[in-house]
Design a protein around this motif. Structure first.
Motif, PDB file in Angstrom:
ATOM      1  N   ASP A  95     -12.046  -7.273  -1.235  1.00 41.42           N
ATOM      2  CA  ASP A  95     -11.083  -7.877  -2.449  1.00 41.42           C
ATOM      3  C   ASP A  95     -10.019  -6.763  -3.034  1.00 41.42           C
ATOM      4  N   ALA A  96      -9.558  -6.230  -1.946  1.00 44.02           N
ATOM      5  CA  ALA A  96      -8.750  -4.952  -2.336  1.00 44.02           C
ATOM      6  C   ALA A  96      -7.413  -5.295  -3.135  1.00 44.02           C
ATOM      7  N   ASP A  97      -7.013  -4.454  -3.975  1.00 42.92           N
ATOM      8  CA  ASP A  97      -5.521  -4.411  -4.414  1.00 42.92           C
ATOM      9  C   ASP A  97      -4.753  -3.686  -3.428  1.00 42.92           C
ATOM     10  N   ILE A  98      -5.193  -2.770  -2.682  1.00 41.66           N
ATOM     11  CA  ILE A  98      -4.156  -1.996  -1.776  1.00 41.66           C
ATOM     12  C   ILE A  98      -5.121  -1.687  -0.411  1.00 41.66           C
ATOM     13  N   VAL A  99      -4.720  -1.713   0.585  1.00 44.04           N
ATOM     14  CA  VAL A  99      -5.333  -1.201   1.821  1.00 44.04           C
ATOM     15  C   VAL A  99      -4.689  -0.035   2.188  1.00 44.04           C
ATOM     16  N   HIS A 100      -5.336   0.997   2.526  1.00 43.51           N
ATOM     17  CA  HIS A 100      -4.755   2.196   2.835  1.00 43.51           C
ATOM     18  C   HIS A 100      -5.466   2.607   4.283  1.00 43.51           C
ATOM     19  N   ILE A 101      -4.553   2.748   5.378  1.00 39.64           N
ATOM     20  CA  ILE A 101      -5.182   3.105   6.652  1.00 39.64           C
ATOM     21  C   ILE A 101      -4.677   4.570   6.841  1.00 39.64           C
ATOM     22  N   HIS A 102      -5.890   5.403   7.187  1.00 37.93           N
ATOM     23  CA  HIS A 102      -5.603   6.829   7.517  1.00 37.93           C
ATOM     24  C   HIS A 102      -5.753   7.195   9.030  1.00 37.93           C
ATOM     25  N   PHE A 103      -4.729   7.330   9.736  1.00 41.79           N
ATOM     26  CA  PHE A 103      -4.656   7.329  11.207  1.00 41.79           C
ATOM     27  C   PHE A 103      -4.194   6.185  11.655  1.00 41.79           C
ATOM     28  N   LEU A 120      -0.165  -2.896   2.148  1.00 40.08           N
ATOM     29  CA  LEU A 120      -0.501  -1.965   3.216  1.00 40.08           C
ATOM     30  C   LEU A 120      -0.005  -0.415   3.205  1.00 40.08           C
ATOM     31  N   VAL A 121      -0.829   0.567   3.134  1.00 41.02           N
ATOM     32  CA  VAL A 121      -0.145   1.743   3.259  1.00 41.02           C
ATOM     33  C   VAL A 121      -0.826   2.557   4.397  1.00 41.02           C
ATOM     34  N   LEU A 149       2.842  -0.064  12.075  1.00 38.59           N
ATOM     35  CA  LEU A 149       4.026   0.732  11.356  1.00 38.59           C
ATOM     36  C   LEU A 149       4.991  -0.246  10.745  1.00 38.59           C
ATOM     37  N   GLY A 150       5.426  -1.115  11.586  1.00 32.39           N
ATOM     38  CA  GLY A 150       6.390  -2.136  11.070  1.00 32.39           C
ATOM     39  C   GLY A 150       5.673  -3.349  10.246  1.00 32.39           C
ATOM     40  N   HIS A 151       4.579  -3.256  10.032  1.00 31.93           N
ATOM     41  CA  HIS A 151       3.797  -4.208   9.058  1.00 31.93           C
ATOM     42  C   HIS A 151       3.501  -3.568   7.647  1.00 31.93           C
ATOM     43  N   ALA A 152       3.389  -2.192   7.772  1.00 30.61           N
ATOM     44  CA  ALA A 152       3.233  -1.469   6.614  1.00 30.61           C
ATOM     45  C   ALA A 152       4.306  -1.627   5.427  1.00 30.61           C
ATOM     46  N   ASP A 153       3.695  -1.464   4.417  1.00 25.73           N
ATOM     47  CA  ASP A 153       4.706  -1.663   3.141  1.00 25.73           C
ATOM     48  C   ASP A 153       5.102  -0.277   2.825  1.00 25.73           C
ATOM     49  N   LEU A 154       4.294   0.984   3.087  1.00 26.24           N
ATOM     50  CA  LEU A 154       4.475   2.183   2.645  1.00 26.24           C
ATOM     51  C   LEU A 154       3.735   3.212   3.919  1.00 26.24           C
TER      52      LEU A 154
END
Length: 410
Positions: A95-103, A120-121, A149-154
């Motif tokens: 139930d995230a406010d932010i999803v952050h992918i590392h790699f 999405l970061v 990468l195209g889907h990412a917001d940042l």
């Protein structure tokens, strides 16, 4: 301010990922990590997608029936589908406010994009987008990474060089910011390494050359071993310390044989797996650090050594110029034993140069690669992106299909 619910996606076995997620947990945020294994990170809820017997059993049943009709074993696709469903379940559970992918080059990362996770970061690390230099990326894997990468917001990148790579891949640099991440100068700092030397059986008078890199051929540690013959001939008290994080057993055995052939057995110590928490002590025990892969982004080990006041010898990659300068804050060397030996000897034999690089390195980290300050910037970005509120997951079937085909190697 209200704590955020952060879902990170990455390997808990990565010191980079672990350090980042734990940092935000320590700041009071609710942090979950969707990962491949549970290691017990303090303050972090670790979620591992799985497909245990009995869960989503209808898929396995349907696959068996269909398999009989087409005369093909569909248990593999069935297990994959069950794993994907559990991933979706874990994603919603966070139930995230932010999803952050590392790699970026990973199936879990692509799955997050396929399920429409936002905001999405994505933090790129180098090897996940340097397709021509590292790893063995497949055409489908590259395409999936570009879609992510195209889907990412940042996107965060450790260097401007990698932002340029993002642009070359498809103009993704326009949504990227430079976040070095770096190290905490209060954790990585000069200290007395006398006790550790004694514990490892290294003479107090030794000039210690430390290899903090992963013990695999990619990091060219065999070149450093070859260079030691020339180094020891000029500085007999020189002593090489090899850490063994992620060690390739065959490569280690190859190095041991060569060390013996060169008559360097007494001048080299393998110290086993060293945890991230132990690394400040190992840097403080060292006189020089060496890291010479042929391909790199912005190496964390370089920043760690600099913070501990230990000069580094690194390879001749122009991209390093964003953080260090030759003979100013590091020494650059060609990737051959003679050149590397000469660079190490310059540091061991030129006290003025040594002290200048050591002092300058620490100053650079405090100013430009200070982890707490960089985490502040990421936290601000989180709040900005989450201000619009949570977005419903909107699956992207095309990406989902490509992830499935990649997974099944079809």
């Amino acid at each position: 301010m209200k704590p955020l619910r952060i879902l990170a996606i990455g390997s808990s076995g990565s010191t980079h990922v672990a350090g980042r997620v734990c940092c935000f947990a320590e700041r009071g945020h609710h942090v979950s990590l969707l990962t491949d294994m549970v290691v017990g990170l303090e303050g972090v809820t670790e979620l591992t997608p799985s497909a245990p017997p009995g869960q989503d059993q209808w898929i396995a049943t349907a696959a068996r029936l269909l398999g009989r009709l087409v005369r093909r074993d569909l248990s593999g696709p069935a297990d994959m589908a069950r794993l994907m469903l559990d991933f979706r379940r874990k994603l919603r559970q966070a139930d995230a406010d932010i999803v952050h992918i590392h790699f970026a080059y990973s199936t879990w990362a692509w799955m997050a994009a396929a399920l429409g996770a936002r905001p999405l970061v994505v933090s790129i690390m180098g090897g996940d987008i340097l397709f021509k230099e590292q790893g063995s990326p497949t055409p489908r894997g590259i395409a999936l990474t570009k879609q992510l990468l195209g889907h990412a917001d940042l996107i965060t990148s450790k260097s401007n060089f990698l932002i340029g790579v993002l642009d070359d891949l498809g103009g993704y640099g326009e949504k990227a910011i430079r976040v070095v991440w770096g190290v905490d100068p209060e954790v990585f700092k000069p200290a007395d390494g006398t006790a550790l030397r004694a514990a490892k059986g290294i003479p107090a008078e030794a000039k210690v050359i430390l290899s903090p890199k992963i013990l695999t051929p990619f990091y060219n540690i065999h070149i450093l071993v070859e260079a030691m013959a020339k180094i020891v001939a000029s500085v007999p008290e020189a002593h090489l310390v090899l850490t063994e994080y992620g060690a390739d057993p065959a490569y280690r055995a190859q190095l041991e044989r060569r060390i013996s052939e060169l008559g360097l057995t007494q001048a080299v110590t393998f110290v086993g797996h060293v945890t991230h928490e132990q690394m400040p002590a190992f840097y403080s025990m060292a006189d020089v650090a060496v890291g010479i892969p042929a391909s790199d982004g912005l190496p964390q080990t370089l920043l760690e050594a600099m913070a501990c006041g230990v000069p580094s010898v690194i390879g001749p990659l122009d991209r390093y110029g964003e953080i260090v300068r030759h003979e100013e804050s590091a020494l650059l060397s060609q990737l051959d034993p003679a050149s590397l030996a000469d660079a190490v000897l310059r540091l061991l034999q030129n006290e003025k140069l040594y002290n200048h690089i050591a002092t300058r390195g620490r100053t650079i980290v405090e100013a430009k690669a200070n982890f707490p300050r960089e985490a502040d910037r990421v936290e601000q970005a989180y709040r900005h992106l989450s201000a619009a509120g949570k977005t419903r997951y909107r699956p992207r079937l095309g990406i989902l299909k490509d992830v499935a085909l990649y997974w099944l190697r079809w």
